[in-house]
Design a protein around this motif. Structure first.
Motif, mmCIF file in Angstrom:
data_model
loop_
_atom_site.group_PDB
_atom_site.id
_atom_site.type_symbol
_atom_site.label_atom_id
_atom_site.label_comp_id
_atom_site.label_asym_id
_atom_site.label_seq_id
_atom_site.Cartn_x
_atom_site.Cartn_y
_atom_site.Cartn_z
ATOM 1 N N THR A 50 0.849 -1.188 0.000
ATOM 2 C CA THR A 50 0.000 0.000 0.000
ATOM 3 C C THR A 50 0.887 1.241 0.000
ATOM 4 N N TYR A 51 0.294 2.368 -0.353
ATOM 5 C CA TYR A 51 1.094 3.599 -0.405
ATOM 6 C C TYR A 51 1.631 4.000 0.966
ATOM 7 N N PRO A 52 0.873 3.905 2.059
ATOM 8 C CA PRO A 52 1.457 4.214 3.378
ATOM 9 C C PRO A 52 2.652 3.323 3.720
ATOM 10 N N GLU A 53 2.589 2.057 3.326
ATOM 11 C CA GLU A 53 3.736 1.163 3.549
ATOM 12 C C GLU A 53 4.941 1.624 2.742
ATOM 13 N N ARG A 54 4.682 2.051 1.517
ATOM 14 C CA ARG A 54 5.776 2.535 0.676
ATOM 15 C C ARG A 54 6.411 3.789 1.276
ATOM 16 N N VAL A 55 5.601 4.684 1.795
ATOM 17 C CA VAL A 55 6.135 5.911 2.408
ATOM 18 C C VAL A 55 6.989 5.567 3.619
ATOM 19 N N ALA A 56 6.513 4.632 4.448
ATOM 20 C CA ALA A 56 7.271 4.237 5.640
ATOM 21 C C ALA A 56 8.616 3.640 5.260
ATOM 22 N N ILE A 57 8.640 2.783 4.250
ATOM 23 C CA ILE A 57 9.897 2.162 3.810
ATOM 24 C C ILE A 57 10.831 3.215 3.215
ATOM 25 N N ALA A 58 10.266 4.168 2.455
ATOM 26 C CA ALA A 58 11.094 5.227 1.866
ATOM 27 C C ALA A 58 11.755 6.068 2.958
ATOM 28 N N VAL A 59 11.005 6.410 3.998
ATOM 29 C CA VAL A 59 11.566 7.200 5.104
ATOM 30 C C VAL A 59 12.674 6.423 5.799
ATOM 31 N N LEU A 60 12.456 5.128 6.025
ATOM 32 C CA LEU A 60 13.482 4.294 6.656
ATOM 33 C C LEU A 60 14.740 4.239 5.801
ATOM 34 N N TRP A 61 14.570 4.081 4.493
ATOM 35 C CA TRP A 61 15.730 4.002 3.602
ATOM 36 C C TRP A 61 16.492 5.330 3.534
ATOM 37 N N LEU A 62 15.782 6.429 3.564
ATOM 38 C CA LEU A 62 16.471 7.721 3.572
ATOM 39 C C LEU A 62 17.260 7.904 4.865
ATOM 40 N N LEU A 63 16.702 7.449 5.967
ATOM 41 C CA LEU A 63 17.408 7.524 7.251
ATOM 42 C C LEU A 63 18.638 6.611 7.241
ATOM 43 N N ILE A 64 18.464 5.390 6.729
ATOM 44 C CA ILE A 64 19.597 4.453 6.629
ATOM 45 C C ILE A 64 20.685 5.037 5.734
ATOM 46 N N ALA A 65 20.279 5.640 4.615
ATOM 47 C CA ALA A 65 21.257 6.223 3.692
ATOM 48 C C ALA A 65 22.038 7.351 4.351
ATOM 49 N N LEU A 66 21.359 8.190 5.124
ATOM 50 C CA LEU A 66 22.030 9.308 5.800
ATOM 51 C C LEU A 66 23.059 8.795 6.807
ATOM 52 N N ILE A 67 22.648 7.851 7.654
ATOM 53 C CA ILE A 67 23.569 7.283 8.649
ATOM 54 C C ILE A 67 24.715 6.554 7.956
ATOM 55 N N ASP A 68 24.387 5.827 6.906
ATOM 56 C CA ASP A 68 25.374 5.067 6.135
ATOM 57 C C ASP A 68 26.449 5.992 5.565
ATOM 58 N N ILE A 69 26.035 7.036 4.892
ATOM 59 C CA ILE A 69 26.990 7.931 4.231
ATOM 60 C C ILE A 69 27.886 8.626 5.254
ATOM 61 N N ILE A 70 27.291 9.126 6.335
ATOM 62 C CA ILE A 70 28.085 9.819 7.354
ATOM 63 C C ILE A 70 29.040 8.853 8.051
ATOM 64 N N GLY A 71 28.519 7.695 8.489
ATOM 65 C CA GLY A 71 29.327 6.743 9.241
ATOM 66 C C GLY A 71 30.477 6.166 8.447
ATOM 67 N N ASN A 72 30.208 5.700 7.245
ATOM 68 C CA ASN A 72 31.265 5.077 6.446
ATOM 69 C C ASN A 72 32.265 6.102 5.917
ATOM 70 N N THR A 73 31.812 7.321 5.675
ATOM 71 C CA THR A 73 32.755 8.380 5.297
ATOM 72 C C THR A 73 33.730 8.654 6.430
ATOM 73 N N MET A 74 33.237 8.635 7.671
ATOM 74 C CA MET A 74 34.111 8.856 8.823
ATOM 75 C C MET A 74 35.123 7.726 8.986
ATOM 76 N N VAL A 75 34.700 6.488 8.740
ATOM 77 C CA VAL A 75 35.625 5.353 8.832
ATOM 78 C C VAL A 75 36.740 5.488 7.791
ATOM 79 N N ILE A 76 36.380 5.863 6.576
ATOM 80 C CA ILE A 76 37.385 6.037 5.522
ATOM 81 C C ILE A 76 38.327 7.182 5.863
ATOM 82 N N LEU A 77 37.771 8.298 6.342
ATOM 83 C CA LEU A 77 38.606 9.444 6.712
ATOM 84 C C LEU A 77 39.505 9.129 7.900
ATOM 85 N N ALA A 78 39.055 8.261 8.806
ATOM 86 C CA ALA A 78 39.884 7.881 9.953
ATOM 87 C C ALA A 78 41.169 7.215 9.484
ATOM 88 N N VAL A 79 41.059 6.361 8.478
ATOM 89 C CA VAL A 79 42.247 5.709 7.929
ATOM 90 C C VAL A 79 43.105 6.716 7.160
#
Length: 387
Positions: A50-79
């Motif tokens: 359903t569309y509400p399910e799609r919106v919920a998954i999209a919000v989760l994926w955007l949150l995961i992407a934000l944490i992913d990009i920040i966290g893994n960029t920091m790991v690479i920069l640490a090295v």
């Protein structure tokens, strides 16, 4: 009969029985035309959510992407910022972080499709969606092969430390990383080029991924699952099992050695002090080796946690591909699958003894306190001071 009569017969089921055959056939034709027109105006949706399910998954994926990009960029920069982190094992850690970072960069395209109220890709071209889907699957495959390489690296370091240096040279490391990325790309690119499966906008899940509507979609899913999941998983499980057995034998031997030294210490004192000096030196050397061994063991345990996180996140999705009639749930399991890409930086920041210190300094913006700063960090700090 006139048109008005035909309409009257269509709208009134209690018409007189005296209507001729030609009149009764007209309402049937009109009803068919009406149904066809309605179907054409509102086509059946292929969406499994359903569309509400799609919106919920999209919000989760955007949150995961934000944490992913920040966290893994920091790991690479640490090295990049600390020479102390430039170990042979961390070459694979950086490669793993790059794979997870690419996953984070690919997820927003799927969010675009999920948030679109229609059943088609909202933009004029599907090229960004095609590239995002292919990138997502390549990075996921590369993640697992990087984890398999890390497991082999720890196995050789702990079980065969004398051959470790000769085996893991800079040249061999570069070849190893290049090969694992080549394998990941080949697994995901070669089958579509041969007409088996494809990438793009999936109208059932509204995501940028492999196409479930492709005639050979199931064959492509089997290829993915067999080539990028079982083989690395077997390497990982075998490597860490051997490490566990080796470590258990090692600590048993250490306890026996300490018991022997303690027993000899309670016996008669030798007339020569040279034996005491020799014993003290042996104990000191053993203690230093023990500390180094414990440090490597701790690093291995922390890296094993990343493997456990990956297995927990990936296994449900991979197993679900073999279960029939569960396409609706694959998207939800896909969210769990992608959670792995943002977990690893938290493991390094909280458990890895060397990464923990550097990442903490970075979060506190105390770059001058980073141990063994690299030339890149020194140059960056010099530019900041001048500015």
């Amino acid at each position: 009969m006139g048109t008005s009569d035909a309409t009257m017969v269509f709208t009134n089921d209690t018409s007189p029985a005296g209507v001729d055959d030609s009149s009764s056939s007209i309402p049937w034709m009109d009803n068919s035309t009406f149904t066809a027109a309605s179907t054409e105006a509102a086509p059946m949706s292929k969406s499994l959510q359903t569309y509400p399910e799609r919106v919920a998954i999209a919000v989760l994926w955007l949150l995961i992407a934000l944490i992913d990009i920040i966290g893994n960029t920091m790991v690479i920069l640490a090295v990049v910022f600390s020479k102390k982190l430039r170990t042979f094992t961390n070459v694979f850690v950086v490669s793993l972080s790059v794979a997870d970072l690419l996953t984070g960069l690919a997820l927003p395209m799927s969010a675009v499709g999920l948030l679109s109220p229609g059943d088609t890709w909202p933009w004029s071209t599907e090229t960004p969606c095609y590239l995002a889907g292919m990138l997502l699957f390549i990075s996921s495959c590369a993640s697992l092969y990087n984890l398999a390489s890390i497991a082999l690296n720890r196995l050789i370091l702990i079980k065969r430390p004398m051959t470790y240096r000769s085996l893991y040279t800079r040249r061999n490391l570069a070849i190893n990383v290049a090969v694992l990325w080549f394998v990941a790309i080949a697994i995901m690119v070669v089958p579509p080029l041969c007409g088996v499966g494809g990438f793009g906008y999936d109208e059932q899940h509204h995501t940028c991924s492999d196409l479930d509507t492709h005639p050979k979609a199931k064959s492509f899913e089997r290829i993915q699952t067999f080539l990028f999941y079982p083989i690395p998983l077997i390497i990982i499980v075998t490597s860490y099992t051997i490490i566990y057995l080796h470590v258990r034998r090692h600590f048993k031997a250490q306890r026996s050695l300490r018991g022997g030294i303690s027993t000899s210490g309670t016996g008669p004192v030798s007339s020569s002090s040279s034996f005491q000096v020799s014993d003290n030196a042996a104990v000191l050397k053993t203690s230093q080796q023990g500390r180094a061994y414990h440090q490597q063991l701790q690093i291995t345990k922390n890296l094993f946690m990343t493997v456990c996180a990956f297995v927990v996140c990936v296994t449900p999705y991979s197993v679900a591909l073999f279960i029939p009639n569960n396409d609706r749930y694959l998207l939800f399991l896909g969210v769990v699958f992608t959670c792995n890409s943002c977990i690893n930086p938290f493991i390094y920041a909280s458990k890895h003894p060397q990464f923990k210190k550097v990442l903490r300094r970075m979060l506190q913006c105390r770059y001058s306190q980073i141990e063994e700063p690299s030339d890149a960090l020194k140059a960056l700090m010099t530019c900041c001071y001048k500015a």
